[in-house]
Write a protein that holds these residues in place. Structure first.
Motif, PDB file in Angstrom:
ATOM      1  N   ILE A   1      -2.738  -6.507   6.999  1.00  0.00           N
ATOM      2  CA  ILE A   1      -2.525  -7.044   5.650  1.00  0.00           C
ATOM      3  C   ILE A   1      -3.667  -6.637   4.717  1.00  0.00           C
ATOM      4  N   GLU A   2      -4.894  -6.775   5.211  1.00  0.00           N
ATOM      5  CA  GLU A   2      -6.082  -6.466   4.409  1.00  0.00           C
ATOM      6  C   GLU A   2      -7.043  -5.602   5.224  1.00  0.00           C
ATOM      7  N   PRO A   3      -6.793  -4.293   5.300  1.00  0.00           N
ATOM      8  CA  PRO A   3      -7.720  -3.433   6.047  1.00  0.00           C
ATOM      9  C   PRO A   3      -9.089  -3.411   5.391  1.00  0.00           C
ATOM     10  N   PRO A   4     -10.149  -3.146   6.175  1.00  0.00           N
ATOM     11  CA  PRO A   4     -11.502  -3.117   5.598  1.00  0.00           C
ATOM     12  C   PRO A   4     -11.599  -2.119   4.454  1.00  0.00           C
ATOM     13  N   ALA A   5     -12.277  -2.524   3.392  1.00  0.00           N
ATOM     14  CA  ALA A   5     -12.430  -1.645   2.233  1.00  0.00           C
ATOM     15  C   ALA A   5     -13.802  -0.980   2.226  1.00  0.00           C
ATOM     16  N   SER A   6     -14.580  -1.212   3.261  1.00  0.00           N
ATOM     17  CA  SER A   6     -15.948  -0.698   3.298  1.00  0.00           C
ATOM     18  C   SER A   6     -16.265  -0.207   4.698  1.00  0.00           C
TER      19      SER A   6
END
Length: 570
Positions: A166-171
């Motif tokens: 749903i929310e993969p790492p953005a960093s």
């Protein structure tokens, strides 16, 4: 004061009951209730109106929001897919017990014993029906007793896998830290997790449980956690979980991507740094104690330069040049290799620390005068030199001051002890030089100084997560009301899952332009009630939602819904 207020709409009169009050000295409407047209008011007066005989209000908004976000993950399904259901067990399932515990943690955390009563006052049956009487502490105990440590490991891995979808790492940068939670568990209660150790809240006499947490730098979503024995040192914990940490960090990124893990000075042992050095494309940023780096901490301020950060830009705009965060960059050999070293200086922090230092110094001085008086009078228990020296050092430790900040002399004159002391101005000056300074060490060479400093400052993301778990109203991981390690692990998972879901809510709100915390959103949505109306004429019940206020309306629209005539519509 209440009065009848008339409004004309399309040439027809409509009436309201208005309550007025003075706000800031001016009369304002504080409440307004719609009565209707003159014909409707006449029916009400004659008892002919189809009014409800009674109504019941239930807390709706917060649970609706929690359920909406959780449906994307399906926690109950995860649990029930891993733990086989016993024949004839019925509902609620083991997964349901996790689910309703998580909802409670997200909204208004309470004990399992108090949970049925809390759910009675909510619209849970309208949102996700459950036999509320079954949600009691005994049933939780029986259901969670079927969950092994291996089961919970599988549940946790699948939960975070779905969160990552749903929310993969953005960093490519992750924050890691540890904390502990005190318990009131008796000494004779058998538990490997609950042990006495150094409490981060100063309650060393209580048994405690440790928690390690890894979060993504940008989204601040938890991606890994591990509970551990309360007497285990931070550096040992890091080494124990290092393999899992590197695996989780690498899972959502390409093999050739450089990853960075940020942690504090409590974990920068030789073994831990060696474990990071051994991993390809994995780097670290850590703080270093100014006590051990005294030479670096004594660096003269004329070698420091202001950093080009957003916060400094705002300070410059407000003409606060003396408050700018500054840094000095160099290199040095640490843990067997040449590393990048940055010393930062924050004038505001230095001023606060200086104030606190002077207060503690005065307390120590008062204690020394008291010691001197007792020794000179030959007071009982103040006649032994070793005991007196020990008490002085203990007091210094209590005040978090070095014992050499005063020169203490205990001598024998005419057969009696004499106690004298004087300030060690050299040591005091060296101590003051360290105030407001922080030492960062990293194996990264190609980042700008500002990037390294900001990455270290962003460690507040994981610290904020710990603060939320210690909130007394929401999540509330402590007090831990479970007395066996298996139940404690289940409880910790529900808290981490609640923390993760709240963070998902916050991310959605921020993207929609609502810069509020998940806690603020939940507090607002708790005030949105579902009203159950009992209509005697029609012999039926009607459920309607309250009109949302502005903030509630924005939150509901953010999640793709609206309330029209008391009905929630997608």
């Amino acid at each position: 004061m209440a009065h009848i207020h008339k409004k004309m709409k399309n040439g027809r009169p409509y009436y309201y009951v208005r309550e007025m009050a003075r706000v800031d000295g001016k009369p304002k409407v504080i409440n307004q209730v719609y009565l209707g047209s003159p014909a409707r008011i006449l029916e009400m007066a004659q008892g002919k109106s189809d009014l409800p005989s009674k109504l019941q209000t239930q807390e709706f908004g917060s649970l609706w929001l929690a359920n909406l976000v959780e449906q994307e993950i399906g926690i109950a399904g995860i649990v029930d897919g891993i733990i086989p259901q016993a024949k004839g067990a019925g509902k609620p399932s083991i997964g349901d017990y996790f689910l309703y515990a998580i909802y409670n943690r997200m909204v208004a955390a309470c004990s399992k014993r108090a949970m049925p009563e809390w759910y009675k006052h909510t619209a849970i049956q309208h949102i996700r029906p459950v036999q509320i009487s079954e949600l009691n502490s005994q049933k939780f105990w029986l259901k969670w007793d079927q969950v092994s440590e291996e089961h919970l490991t599988s549940i946790t891995e699948e939960f975070f896998r779905r969160v990552n979808e749903i929310e993969p790492p953005a960093s490519d940068c992750f924050m890691f830290d540890t904390t502990n939670y005190y318990t009131f568990m008796a000494s004779q209660t058998d538990s490997k997790l609950a042990q006495r150790g150094k409490s981060k809240e100063g309650r060393n006499w209580l048994r405690q449980i440790g928690l390690a947490l890894l979060v993504d730098r940008d989204k601040r979503i938890p991606f890994y956690y591990k509970e551990y024995k309360g007497n285990c040192h931070d550096s040992k914990v890091f080494l124990d979980v290092a393999g899992d940490l590197f695996s989780v960090m690498r899972k959502e990124t390409a093999d050739d991507t450089s990853l960075t893990i940020v942690f504090d000075k409590g974990m920068n042992s030789e073994e831990n740094i060696a474990a990071i050095d051994a991993k390809e494309n994995v780097h670290f940023i850590t703080t270093y104690s100014t006590y051990f780096g005294e030479k670096l901490a004594s660096t003269k301020l004329d070698l420091f330069t202001p950093l080009d950060t957003e916060k400094n830009k705002k300070l410059i705009e407000n003409d606060k040049h003396d408050d700018l965060l500054q840094a000095y960059r160099t290199t040095g050999e640490y843990w067997g290799k040449q590393r990048t070293v940055i010393v930062t200086y924050n004038p505001l922090t230095a001023a606060k620390q200086r104030y606190g230092f002077e207060k503690r110094l005065l307390k120590l001085q008062d204690f020394l005068f008291e010691m001197q008086s007792k020794v000179s009078r030959g007071t009982s228990h103040w006649r032994n030199k070793a005991t007196i020296e020990k008490r002085y050092k203990e007091r210094c430790a209590e005040l978090h001051l070095p014992s050499d900040i005063y020169k203490v002399e205990i001598s024998v004159i005419d057969g009696a002890l004499a106690f004298n002391f004087k300030k060690n101005y050299y040591k005091i000056e060296r101590y003051i030089e360290r105030l407001g300074k922080n030492i960062l060490i990293t194996d990264i060479e190609d980042w700008e100084t500002e990037e390294i400093v900001q990455a270290s400052l962003d460690r507040w993301a994981v610290e904020e997560g710990f603060r939320l778990t210690k909130d007394e109203e929401q999540i509330a991981m402590r007090p831990i009301r479970h007395w066996t390690d298996s139940k404690i692990r289940c409880h910790i998972f529900t808290c981490i899952a609640a923390l993760t879901l709240l963070r998902l809510i916050e991310l959605r709100l921020r993207r929609a332009g609502l810069n509020i915390t998940a806690k603020t959103a939940m507090q607002s949505m708790r005030q949105l009630h579902s009203c159950l109306l009992f209509m005697p004429k029609k012999k039926e019940t009607v459920r309607m939602l309250e009109d949302p206020d502005d903030l509630q309306g924005q939150i509901i629209r953010t999640f793709g819904a609206q309330i029209v005539d008391g009905v929630l519509q997608r």
